[in-house]
Every structure is written in structure tokens, then in C-alpha cells.
Enzyme design. Structure first.
Site, mmCIF file in Angstrom:
data_model
loop_
_atom_site.group_PDB
_atom_site.id
_atom_site.type_symbol
_atom_site.label_atom_id
_atom_site.label_comp_id
_atom_site.label_asym_id
_atom_site.label_seq_id
_atom_site.Cartn_x
_atom_site.Cartn_y
_atom_site.Cartn_z
ATOM 1 N N GLN A 1 13.800 -0.503 -0.627
ATOM 2 C CA GLN A 1 13.208 -1.563 0.191
ATOM 3 C C GLN A 1 14.010 -2.848 0.119
ATOM 4 O O GLN A 1 14.526 -3.209 -0.946
ATOM 5 C CB GLN A 1 11.771 -1.836 -0.310
ATOM 6 C CG GLN A 1 11.044 -2.897 0.507
ATOM 7 C CD GLN A 1 9.570 -3.022 0.156
ATOM 8 O OE1 GLN A 1 9.102 -2.381 -0.781
ATOM 9 N NE2 GLN A 1 8.856 -3.845 0.896
ATOM 10 N N LEU A 2 14.074 -3.541 1.239
ATOM 11 C CA LEU A 2 14.669 -4.871 1.308
ATOM 12 C C LEU A 2 14.086 -5.743 0.203
ATOM 13 O O LEU A 2 12.867 -5.838 0.052
ATOM 14 C CB LEU A 2 14.339 -5.472 2.679
ATOM 15 C CG LEU A 2 14.949 -6.812 3.046
ATOM 16 C CD1 LEU A 2 14.989 -6.938 4.578
ATOM 17 C CD2 LEU A 2 14.167 -7.975 2.477
ATOM 18 N N SER A 3 14.955 -6.386 -0.553
ATOM 19 C CA SER A 3 14.525 -7.161 -1.707
ATOM 20 C C SER A 3 14.431 -8.647 -1.394
ATOM 21 O O SER A 3 15.411 -9.264 -0.984
ATOM 22 C CB SER A 3 15.526 -6.971 -2.843
ATOM 23 O OG SER A 3 15.285 -7.910 -3.863
ATOM 24 N N ARG B 1 -3.654 8.235 5.557
ATOM 25 C CA ARG B 1 -3.412 6.957 6.228
ATOM 26 C C ARG B 1 -3.594 6.987 7.737
ATOM 27 O O ARG B 1 -3.578 5.922 8.375
ATOM 28 C CB ARG B 1 -2.000 6.463 5.891
ATOM 29 C CG ARG B 1 -1.743 6.296 4.399
ATOM 30 C CD ARG B 1 -2.655 5.256 3.753
ATOM 31 N NE ARG B 1 -2.290 5.065 2.337
ATOM 32 C CZ ARG B 1 -2.822 4.138 1.569
ATOM 33 N NH1 ARG B 1 -3.759 3.315 2.010
ATOM 34 N NH2 ARG B 1 -2.456 4.038 0.307
ATOM 35 N N GLU C 1 0.836 -1.222 0.000
ATOM 36 C CA GLU C 1 0.000 0.000 0.000
ATOM 37 C C GLU C 1 0.862 1.259 0.000
ATOM 38 O O GLU C 1 0.575 2.230 -0.691
ATOM 39 C CB GLU C 1 -0.906 0.041 1.234
ATOM 40 C CG GLU C 1 -2.060 -0.931 1.187
ATOM 41 C CD GLU C 1 -3.078 -0.687 2.302
ATOM 42 O OE1 GLU C 1 -3.140 0.430 2.846
ATOM 43 O OE2 GLU C 1 -3.813 -1.636 2.634
ATOM 44 N N LEU C 2 1.910 1.221 0.812
ATOM 45 C CA LEU C 2 2.757 2.415 0.981
ATOM 46 C C LEU C 2 3.354 2.885 -0.337
ATOM 47 O O LEU C 2 3.350 4.084 -0.653
ATOM 48 C CB LEU C 2 3.866 2.077 1.989
ATOM 49 C CG LEU C 2 4.970 3.097 2.200
ATOM 50 C CD1 LEU C 2 4.433 4.425 2.713
ATOM 51 C CD2 LEU C 2 6.036 2.544 3.160
ATOM 52 N N HIS D 1 0.237 14.770 3.171
ATOM 53 C CA HIS D 1 -0.775 14.040 2.412
ATOM 54 C C HIS D 1 -0.867 12.584 2.896
ATOM 55 O O HIS D 1 -1.964 12.048 3.084
ATOM 56 C CB HIS D 1 -0.434 14.079 0.918
ATOM 57 C CG HIS D 1 -1.416 13.330 0.067
ATOM 58 N ND1 HIS D 1 -2.678 13.800 -0.198
ATOM 59 C CD2 HIS D 1 -1.330 12.131 -0.553
ATOM 60 C CE1 HIS D 1 -3.323 12.928 -0.950
ATOM 61 N NE2 HIS D 1 -2.531 11.911 -1.178
ATOM 62 N N ARG E 1 5.162 18.310 2.228
ATOM 63 C CA ARG E 1 3.831 18.266 1.626
ATOM 64 C C ARG E 1 3.385 16.821 1.406
ATOM 65 O O ARG E 1 2.236 16.469 1.680
ATOM 66 C CB ARG E 1 3.862 19.015 0.281
ATOM 67 C CG ARG E 1 2.507 19.153 -0.362
ATOM 68 C CD ARG E 1 2.609 19.846 -1.726
ATOM 69 N NE ARG E 1 1.307 20.315 -2.174
ATOM 70 C CZ ARG E 1 1.110 21.027 -3.266
ATOM 71 N NH1 ARG E 1 2.136 21.372 -4.033
ATOM 72 N NH2 ARG E 1 -0.106 21.410 -3.611
#
Lengths: 244, 244, 244, 244
Positions: C97-99, C193, C86-87, C188, C184
Site C-alpha cells: 500500500q501507498l505509504s 463485503r 477494513e480491507l 470469502h 478461496r
């Protein structure tokens, strides 16, 4: 100023999905995209059983990402470079604009602010200033073409002359621009630029764009209403959007 | 034209990660981000055991997203509105620009193209055109302020007058702009705008920006080389990037 | 779940601008950017003479683009792959991100939903399922490494095995991610969230992020308030933002 | 995996522009946009007098922004959540994806990696793991629905149960997604994801997308060539693009 719709979304419904709707194009696509998130192809709720009702619900709950699939392209002519300098700050649009580096502007039109045109004295001032600028441009261009005469490639030679000569062209110089945006981006543009705080010229563009979009995709832009201010200019707003 | 670095990334290494490097700021952050993808906090390979070596490897393999974490903000003054109209097309930057709707331009500076300034005849043409434009602006502004005298709010009154009067200001009018971009966006800007095909003025900006960025984050911009064309202007390029 | 600030904006005020403020970092930068638009370096109005007052005004009038210059980077650990799926839909952030293609997950932690952990029966179900998934992963990985044994390059061999084996890892698998965003974009994210309609886990992240951001840039996030729902979870909202 | 074109650009040529071309849809729009930059409606050069020739020239000179006006929407089904977690990192696309928070997954299909499916032993391992995960999901969901029984609103109750239960669903769980992108974004996606270094599944998607796009807009994607690796999988590349 003129705004022409030159492209829009054509929807090709997948044969294997048990659903149909009472709209086509980008409006049908938006509904399809919304229903795909929930795989909700049935329509148990009459309020959302029409395309208009479904998209109204989308706007009400703020599920705006489904409005990103449909796009509209406008060909905008008769606007000033002041306007496009503001316009191209909108990062969610795509642009193709007449280039002052490549196109000579000796016979450029000028976009005169309405408030100036309506006052004979100011109008005369503007006309004189515009004519003087164009004359200076033509002389500069002639001189620069001589200066760059030794540059072998003619395209490069002309480009170098024009990009320097344009320095004296005024903000009022007419430009033309192709602008593509999805429904969500157009809604944001209208919310920002059809408001009273916007510049009069870009506000006029936002109103024309809104009318064109309401023709193409009425269910997506139905919530915007145009009204007239005391000074005779128009604004538009929707209860469903804020400027922020 | 002047380019000043007014902000950059400060790195705060997390205490619980068993790693350190020989750089700080956004360069250290880029290395941290790259290593976080693989949780590779050891440095078995001497070629990537320094920050310079690690970032060189990142560029070689095209893992450019790790260059998005570090940012640099430039305050750019002494540039023309032609330049900023092109500049703000770069969608990955953030901008805050001097507004011609809010700031009166009676005493605006003009940014004269170098090729014009170097030729006495063209220079005189430019100076005369610029002075005429500023005079027309001042007169228009005066007339418009009278026209809008009945508008109650002074801010609104002045804004309406200025936004119409600016129509006669030339492209050469000086503007100032704050530009923030991450390393990847700056690399793209330099690749596009420091090339020979770019306008001379924005190319000059790209070269100044490159030099400022090479001071702030040398390991991220080390591959770009500046060279001088036959006409005395500079270009920059890197074997690791293409214009596309 | 853990959220650490690992980078922030450092402001370097230009020497030649006649202005100073009572804040530093990205907050000072935002004020500088706002004032640059109007070249308003004086402070005649006490309400906007402090950085807090100035930024409050920026939020009130919706001049949000000046909040794009300051950035904050968070290192987020102990979150699930459901959350990051989602993020990463937020397009204005940058991510590393960790793969799962490069890092073996034999000993991966699992991020158990709180409502599951609080119920002994559901907890036991979850633990058993997680253990079974990890065991299947390990066996698949072993089998795949044999299958790809003939691939010459060890990095490629391991990557091919891991990218197929990860198919059985659950959404709950822990991941780690470096996220950079400007003020900004963070505002948002929190508006979207930290609201009641968001998933409980990402809502928890939004609350932790808000608290971290209020530490780094209190004047930019001062309008958000955290409150507690009947079920004990937290939400945050601001009178100045809407979810749309 | 299945890829269906469900929307594309329809071009409506403006009546007052003295130009026509031998293509329609987004290809004609791209040519129109390119010519609008130069107001070059004549076709003195035979090499660019056809739409194919004109767009080939656009690609050669890297004037890629004109490729942003035409869009194509694909409805992609039969792909795993591993794939979409990577896919949605592409920020220039718009997405609408099946939601695991709203749609129950008791009967979800599983997307088995081909290399696993081809090996009886690995296949059995995968099938067993997938079945166990789905069973755990169903039990968790049942328990959670009891837990949330007191939540008044049925939509909220089901959402809270599903969003916690999905924690045990594997990466292999089938998902469906509507993806809209302009030609430039699709070209970038293919350049990145049809390359040998990409994951096998998303590479397969990139190849299918390329073939669909070559049907819709052959002149825009003509430079990409598909070839087959030693392991039987396909890749695609173009001499005109680099992965970076």
C-alpha cells in the site's frame, strides 16, 4: 485416545471499564472484546445482559472475530500419525508434536482402528503387521546406529539413525501432540471433523475435544449437539455453522 | 523424488502507470508492488534501475511483503508420508495431496531412505518390511471391504475400508502433493529445510525446490547458495536469511 | 475507484500426466489439484468432464482447498483509507500500500462518499473540510521539515516529518493498494463485503472485484449473483456461501 | 496511550506427566510443549533445569513454535487510527476494535504526535485542524441523519450516517483495540516495531507492550533490551531476533 485441557484463558478485567459479567476466563474476554467494538458497557437489552445471551447473539450475527481472543490448549495422546497428518493441516492451530526423529519408537504403542479391533481375524492381521513393523524398525535402527557410529555428535548420530529407521513405522504408530487454538478455530475444527464425512478416528477426537471445550467455555460451544449414527459412532453439528 | 513447476505468476502491467522493467511474471509484479508503496516510478538510482537490482534492495532492507504477490506451484511426487507430515506444517502454503482414504495403495511405491538403500543388509530389511506391510494392507483391505459390504453407497464403503486399512502402511509410502506458495513463503521454507539440521529427505526437496525457483524467479532467490557436506548431501543458505 | 487485474496464475501442465481440460490458468490448476488428490485423471462422469462442471462440483462438496492454488492480483486505486483500514483485516491476502510515511500528500485526492457528493449542502461541507485538512497538513509538514532540519539523512528527515503531519489527514484521503489473494480468499472477501451489512464503499469494491474475477476465472465465481437494492447500490451473494 | 494486560494463559499441568517446573502460566506451558516433542521429562542438564534456562535454550536453538501456545491479550487505548492501520497488518494477532461505523465520534479525543505537541506553533495548528474536523464531522452527521431519516431500522440508519460522516475524521482520531497474540507473534511485533525505522507512535506501543509482556512472561522476553536514542525516544532489540 485421551484429550486433556492443559491451558485456558484467564481474564483480568480492566479496573476502569464500567462493566461486569456473570462469567470469567475466555468467555468474559469474548464479551469484553465484543463490547469494546461498540463501547457498549451498559446492558439495556435483557436478551444480551448475560454472558450466555451475549455470546449467543455474537454467534447469531456471525461476529466471530471476538471468539479469537480466548484459547484452549489440549494435550492429545493415544492417536495415530494418520490422524495428526490430517490434524496439522488446520493452519489456525499451534502444534508441538512428539518427534520420530528424536524419540526412539522401539516400544511404540499402536493405535488400532476400532473396526479392525472388533473383528478377530482382522485384529490378528493388524497385530502381526504391527509387530513385524516394530521389529523391522528395531533392526534398521540398530544397523543405522552402526552405520553412523563415526558421526561425532551423539544427538546428531541418533537423529540420523532414527529419521531413516522411521520409514518402516506404520501410520498406526501412536503419537502425542499439544494443540492450542482459539475458540473460533476450535469451532471450525469441530464443524469440519465431527461430521459424518470425516475419518472415524479424527471424528472421535473432534467429539472428545467438543466435550472438553463445552466444559471450559459452555457459552461458546452451546450450539453444537452430539448424535449417534446407525453404526454406533458419534457426530456433532450446529445449526449455526456449515462445513464450508 | 521429482519436482515440477506447474504454475507461476503472469504479470499484466497496468497501461496507465509510467513504468516498465526488464523482467516479467512475478518478478515484475514484486517490483511493481514495491514501487506502488512509494509511487516511485522513476529510476534515478542506477543500483535499483534493473529488476535484479531492485529486488536485491528489497531483500537487503527486508521489505519482504512485496515478495508475497508472486507465487509458484510445484507438483511433488516420489516423496514419503514422513516428509509430507513435516511439509504440511508450513502454514503459508496451500496443499492438495493424494488421499489414502480415497485411493487404494495396493501397488504403492515405497520411498527408501538413501542411507538404507546404499547398504545391502539394510536394504534387504527395508524391502522385506515394505513388502510385508503392503501385503498386510491388501489383506486388511479385502477383509474390511467384506465387513462394509452392507454399506449402500460404494464411495462411502470403499472410503471406510481404505481409511482403516491404511493404518498398517509405513511412513515410506509414496505420496504426491501440489504445493503453492508465494516467494516469501518459499524463501522461508528453503531457509528452514535446506539447512543441515533438517531431515535428509525434506532437505533434498528444499534443494530441488530452490533450483526450480531460481529458474522461475532468479532475482528473488539469487542470494541462496548450495554447498555439499562431507557426507555428500547438499545444503543451501543465504547471508540474507536466518533460520528463526 | 478503479480495479485492475495486474496478475493471474499461468498453468504449465506436467507432460507426464494423462489428462487435459478445456480451460487454462488458475482454473485448470484448480482442476489439476483436485484430481491429484484422487489421481482421477479419467473423466467417466459427464457432469464433471468439463472444467466448469468439475469446479462446480468442488464448490458443491466444499473441497475449497483446491481453490487456494490460483491467485489474482488487483491494483486498487481511488479508495479511501477508511476502506483500506477494513480491507487489510483480511489475513489471507497480501498487500502493498501507498505509504503516508514516505509519500507527501499535499496534493492528495479525496474520496467523497457518494451520499455526501449527491447532496449540495453536504458536498460543500465535505469539500471545505477536505481543503482545510490538506492546508493544515501542508503547514504542519512545512513546520516539521524545519523542526527536523538537523536530521542528517534526508530520507529519515522527510519520513519523520510526514509521519507526524499525516495525523491531520482525513479518512477520505485517497490511497492505492496492490492486493493478491487466492480464489478461496477472494470468495470469502466477496461473501463478507458484498453483503448489505458492509460499508457502501467497500461493498462497491467487492462488486468491482467480483466482476474482474468473473472475467479471469468464470468457473470459480459463477455462483455469485449481483442484485440492486432499493437505494440503488449493489450487493452480491451466492447460494453456496454464507457470511460466517 | 495506555496498555493493559487483560488476559493471559493459565496452565493446568496434566496429572500423569512426571514433571514439574518453577514457573506457571504460559511459561510453564511453553516448557511442557517443548518437552512433549522429545518426551524428555527428566532434567539431566542443569542449564535447562529451570524454566528460564529451558526457554533460553528454546530461543537459542530457534524452536519458536513452542512459544505459540501461550497468549497475552492487551487492551490498548489512546492510540491513533494511523497506528491501528499499521497494527492490523500483523496477521498473527486477533483484533477487536472500536468501530467508527457504530460509535459516534462527536467527542472523540485526538492523539497528537509528541513532536507536534512540543512546539507551540505546530500544536496550535494541530488543535485548530482537529477542532475543525470534529465540527465538520458533527455537521455532516447531522445532515446525514436527516438524509437517512426514512430508513426504518434505527441501527441501520445511524450506521449509514456514521460511515459516511467519518470520512472527514483525521488519522489522529483516538481508537481503542483489544489485541491477542501468542508469545511468538508478540516477539515478532516487537522486533519489527520497536526498531528505529518504525513510526514513533507504534514504536512507543511496542515498548509499552514489551514491558507488559516482560511482566507476564519474563523468561520469554528476557532477551529484549530497551535503549534510548539521541532524540529521547526508545527502541528495543534482542541479539536473538532479526527484523526480517
Amino acid at each position: 485416545m485421551r484429550v486433556q485441557v492443559i491451558a485456558r484463558t484467564e481474564f483480568l478485567p480492566p479496573a476502569d471499564v464500567p462493566w461486569e459479567t456473570d462469567a470469567d476466563g475466555g468467555q468474559a474476554l469474548a464479551e469484553f472484546a465484543g463490547r469494546a467494538c461498540y463501547q457498549s458497557w451498559n446492558k439495556p437489552n435483557p436478551a444480551t445482559a448475560t454472558n450466555a445471551g451475549y455470546l449467543r447473539h455474537i454467534l447469531d450475527v456471525g461476529h466471530l472475530s471476538v471468539l479469537e481472543h480466548g484459547t484452549v490448549t489440549l494435550y492429545i495422546t493415544g492417536v495415530s500419525r494418520s490422524l495428526t497428518h490430517e490434524l496439522v493441516r488446520h493452519r489456525h492451530f499451534s502444534y508441538s508434536q512428539l518427534s520420530q526423529r528424536y524419540v526412539p519408537e522401539r516400544d511404540a504403542e499402536m493405535v488400532e482402528p476400532e473396526v479392525v479391533a472388533a473383528d478377530p481375524e482382522l485384529h490378528a492381521l493388524f497385530q502381526e503387521a504391527a509387530a513385524a513393523s516394530l521389529e523391522a524398525y528395531s533392526k534398521l535402527l540398530e544397523g543405522l546406529e552402526k552405520h553412523f557410529a563415526e558421526v561425532a555428535a551423539p544427538t546428531s548420530r541418533r537423529k540420523q539413525a532414527r529419521q531413516a529407521a522411521r520409514s518402516v513405522l506404520p501410520n498406526a504408530t501412536e503419537t502425542r501432540i499439544v494443540v492450542t487454538g482459539n475458540y473460533r478455530a476450535w469451532r471450525h475444527f469441530i464443524a469440519m471433523r465431527a461430521s459424518e464425512s470425516a475419518d472415524v478416528e479424527i471424528r472421535g477426537l473432534a467429539i472428545l475435544a467438543l466435550r472438553a471445550l463445552q466444559d471450559v467455555a459452555p457459552n461458546v460451544f452451546a450450539d453444537f449437539r452430539v448424535s449417534t449414527l446407525d453404526d454406533g459412532t458419534e457426530v456433532a453439528s450446529s445449526p449455526l455453522v456449515s462445513e464450508g
